[in-house]
Design a protein around this motif. Sequence first.
Motif, PDB file in Angstrom:
ATOM      1  N   LYS A 112       8.085   1.151  -0.835  1.00 53.96           N
ATOM      2  CA  LYS A 112       7.075   1.302   0.219  1.00 53.96           C
ATOM      3  C   LYS A 112       7.283   2.624   0.960  1.00 53.96           C
ATOM      4  O   LYS A 112       6.322   3.289   1.349  1.00 53.96           O
ATOM      5  CB  LYS A 112       7.150   0.141   1.205  1.00 53.96           C
ATOM      6  N   ALA A 115       5.768   5.409  -1.043  1.00 57.08           N
ATOM      7  CA  ALA A 115       4.309   5.386  -0.879  1.00 57.08           C
ATOM      8  C   ALA A 115       3.914   5.926   0.498  1.00 57.08           C
ATOM      9  O   ALA A 115       2.962   6.701   0.628  1.00 57.08           O
ATOM     10  CB  ALA A 115       3.772   3.965  -1.074  1.00 57.08           C
ATOM     11  N   LYS A 131      -4.557   6.531  -1.521  1.00 57.13           N
ATOM     12  CA  LYS A 131      -4.277   5.140  -1.888  1.00 57.13           C
ATOM     13  C   LYS A 131      -4.272   4.294  -0.623  1.00 57.13           C
ATOM     14  O   LYS A 131      -4.016   4.799   0.467  1.00 57.13           O
ATOM     15  CB  LYS A 131      -2.925   5.031  -2.596  1.00 57.13           C
TER      16      LYS A 131
END
Length: 193
Positions: A112, A115, A131
């Motif tokens: 995470k 990301a 995203k």
Amino acid sequence: MKKLRSFLMLPTIVAPMVFVSVSAPAQDAEKLRLIGKLIEKAQLNEQTAYGVILGAKRAVADGKESPVYFQCISALDAKLFTPVFISLFSEDISVTALKEGVQLFDTSPGKKFIAYSFRGIESQAGFPPSKPAVEITADDAKVVNAFIASPLGQKMTVSSPALKAEISKILRPIIAKCMAESAAAKSTAAGKR
């Protein structure tokens, strides 16, 4: 959703640590192996290159550079940054810390965090996220913030002066080449008018 401190991760290598049961060359080899894994798992080269490419895209969008500049920068080989990370992580980071860093990026909070870092790069360059946002729980934030506060985490942040300086050394000739290509393209286009 807890907020994490946004940063572009960029690592370095640690000076050899000598343990009684492990020879210095074996320790060096283990560090290099772990640094390579960390670079891969944390996507450090990719994050760095992505930031540079988005910076070029922003320069084109703002009218400061031509599409030729963006095309040139986009050809950047992300692996160019590997030596920077190796060098930085070689100093003052233990094998144990490197192992913990590699392990972190195999976990849900670590993934995470990656990301989240890519979204931060996009945001810093002035682009919308490509995203959807990842949900970061309080537990995720606790794990990641503990890592960020560690010596290894500190070296991996974009705010590291040593990291910025080394990345800049690599980028200067590439940027100069791409700016020259852009200027030549502009000159050729102006001559055709």
